[in-house]
Design an enzyme around this catalytic site. Sequence first.
Site, short mmCIF file in Angstrom:
data_model
loop_
_atom_site.label_atom_id
_atom_site.label_comp_id
_atom_site.label_asym_id
_atom_site.label_seq_id
_atom_site.Cartn_x
_atom_site.Cartn_y
_atom_site.Cartn_z
CE LYS A 2 -2.32 -0.97 4.36
NZ LYS A 2 -1.18 -2.29 3.99
NE ARG A 23 -4.30 -1.46 10.03
CZ ARG A 23 -3.09 -0.15 8.99
NH1 ARG A 23 -3.32 0.55 8.92
NH2 ARG A 23 -2.06 -1.58 9.07
NE ARG A 78 7.85 -2.61 5.95
CZ ARG A 78 6.27 -2.95 6.17
NH1 ARG A 78 5.53 -2.13 4.92
NH2 ARG A 78 5.67 -3.25 7.68
NE ARG A 80 6.60 -0.27 9.92
CZ ARG A 80 5.17 -0.54 9.52
NH1 ARG A 80 5.15 0.55 8.29
NH2 ARG A 80 4.52 -0.85 9.42
NE ARG A 122 2.05 -4.69 10.94
CZ ARG A 122 3.07 -4.35 10.21
NH1 ARG A 122 3.99 -5.03 10.87
NH2 ARG A 122 3.08 -4.06 9.13
P1 AP5 Z 1 4.61 -1.71 1.55
O1 AP5 Z 1 4.53 -1.21 0.73
O2 AP5 Z 1 5.73 -1.28 2.96
O3 AP5 Z 1 3.63 -1.86 1.89
P2 AP5 Z 1 2.67 -1.67 3.44
O4 AP5 Z 1 1.24 -2.25 2.56
O5 AP5 Z 1 2.47 -0.46 3.28
O6 AP5 Z 1 2.50 -2.17 5.03
P3 AP5 Z 1 3.23 -1.29 5.77
O7 AP5 Z 1 3.51 -2.60 6.81
O8 AP5 Z 1 2.81 -0.71 6.42
O9 AP5 Z 1 0.95 -1.78 6.14
P4 AP5 Z 1 0.35 -2.27 7.32
O10 AP5 Z 1 -0.52 -1.11 6.77
O11 AP5 Z 1 1.01 -3.07 8.05
O12 AP5 Z 1 1.35 -1.09 8.61
P5 AP5 Z 1 1.36 0.48 8.85
O13 AP5 Z 1 1.77 1.29 8.40
O14 AP5 Z 1 -0.72 1.48 8.26
O15 AP5 Z 1 5.41 -3.43 0.79
C1 AP5 Z 1 6.51 -4.13 1.94
C2 AP5 Z 1 7.11 -4.46 1.81
O16 AP5 Z 1 7.12 -4.75 0.21
C3 AP5 Z 1 8.78 -3.55 1.43
O17 AP5 Z 1 9.26 -3.93 1.42
C4 AP5 Z 1 8.17 -3.25 -0.36
O18 AP5 Z 1 9.67 -2.41 -0.84
C5 AP5 Z 1 8.21 -4.20 -0.79
N1 AP5 Z 1 7.08 -4.62 -2.09
C6 AP5 Z 1 6.15 -4.01 -2.29
N2 AP5 Z 1 5.44 -3.45 -3.85
C7 AP5 Z 1 6.74 -4.81 -4.07
C8 AP5 Z 1 5.84 -5.88 -5.16
N3 AP5 Z 1 5.19 -5.77 -6.26
N4 AP5 Z 1 7.29 -6.87 -4.99
C9 AP5 Z 1 8.37 -6.88 -4.21
N5 AP5 Z 1 8.21 -6.47 -3.00
C10 AP5 Z 1 7.50 -5.04 -3.43
O19 AP5 Z 1 0.23 0.98 10.90
C11 AP5 Z 1 1.71 0.10 11.57
C12 AP5 Z 1 0.84 0.12 12.74
O20 AP5 Z 1 0.05 1.25 12.65
C13 AP5 Z 1 -0.78 -1.12 12.99
O21 AP5 Z 1 -0.17 -2.13 12.78
C14 AP5 Z 1 -1.65 -0.45 13.83
O22 AP5 Z 1 -0.63 -0.89 15.06
C15 AP5 Z 1 -1.01 1.00 13.20
N6 AP5 Z 1 -2.78 1.60 12.64
C16 AP5 Z 1 -1.94 3.11 11.14
N7 AP5 Z 1 -3.67 3.11 11.01
C17 AP5 Z 1 -4.32 2.71 11.45
C18 AP5 Z 1 -5.60 2.81 12.15
N8 AP5 Z 1 -6.13 3.46 10.51
N9 AP5 Z 1 -6.22 2.26 12.53
C19 AP5 Z 1 -5.74 1.67 14.18
N10 AP5 Z 1 -4.10 1.13 13.96
C20 AP5 Z 1 -3.95 1.80 12.96
#
Ligand code: AP5
Length: 207
Positions: free
Chosen positions: A13, A88, A122, A155, A166
């Site tokens: 994402k 979410r 990552r 991270r 997660r």
């Molecule tokens: P990446 O683009 O980093 O994936 P992502 O979906 O953004 O992953 P996140 O871990 O950031 O999502 P998340 O939803 O768990 O965490 P968030 O920060 O939102 O890609 C992943 C890896 O794959 C990278 O290394 C990339 O280079 C690689 N990659 C990507 N595409 C590829 C491809 N096509 N081919 C090969 N490699 C590829 O949230 C963190 C925490 O915050 C949550 O767990 C929760 O506790 C809290 N939080 C955040 N938002 C909320 C909310 N709305 N409500 C409640 N809690 C929340």
Amino acid sequence: MKLIMLGPPGSGKGTQAAMLKDKLGIPAISTGSILRSEIAAGTDIGLKADGYISRGELVPDDIILDIIERRFKQPDCEKGYILDGFPRTIAQAQALKERAEIDAVVVLNIRDDVIIKRMSGRRICKKCDAAYHIESKPTKKEGVCDLCDGAIYIRADDVPETVKNRLDTYHKLTEPLLDFYNDKLRKVENYNGIDAVFNDILETLGV
Ligand code: AP5
């Protein structure tokens, strides 16, 4: 245009939202990224959120809605935005519905076993939160962000046990949003390279 990027943790994402931001000229808003900045700054929100994030649980809705409400008031949101990691829960989606009309929800489909592999490679920029991968998207200079020269780190919530929590949380609390947004969904497979997936997203959005 107002877009939501939906998909499991590590589904790409953030990577795709950053590319869409440049293409569409609208901000990418990542609640995860905002929370990590709050934690780094030691704010009240950061102190409250830290425990939930390190356990792989969701931060309570009231904290998230407060963050979003403040972010939407900034002038760069007037032309639209890409929401990465929000909503979410059904409660968050209902609150958003009262606030904005969403044009499309891009869903990145990917199996859990591929996610676990990707998360282990990552790397993140400490300063701007840009995501890299040791194989599929390495930094040009080792340990240094291509965009802002910030230091690269792993991270804290990317450790295997937390990633598993997660994913469980996603399946239980976030997956029901697929039904909520049924008529707006644009499903994209995320098994190909980053650029190929980006082209698929542009095609499905017609931009
Ligand atoms: P990446 O683009 O980093 O994936 P992502 O979906 O953004 O992953 P996140 O871990 O950031 O999502 P998340 O939803 O768990 O965490 P968030 O920060 O939102 O890609 C992943 C890896 O794959 C990278 O290394 C990339 O280079 C690689 N990659 C990507 N595409 C590829 C491809 N096509 N081919 C090969 N490699 C590829 O949230 C963190 C925490 O915050 C949550 O767990 C929760 O506790 C809290 N939080 C955040 N938002 C909320 C909310 N709305 N409500 C409640 N809690 C929340």
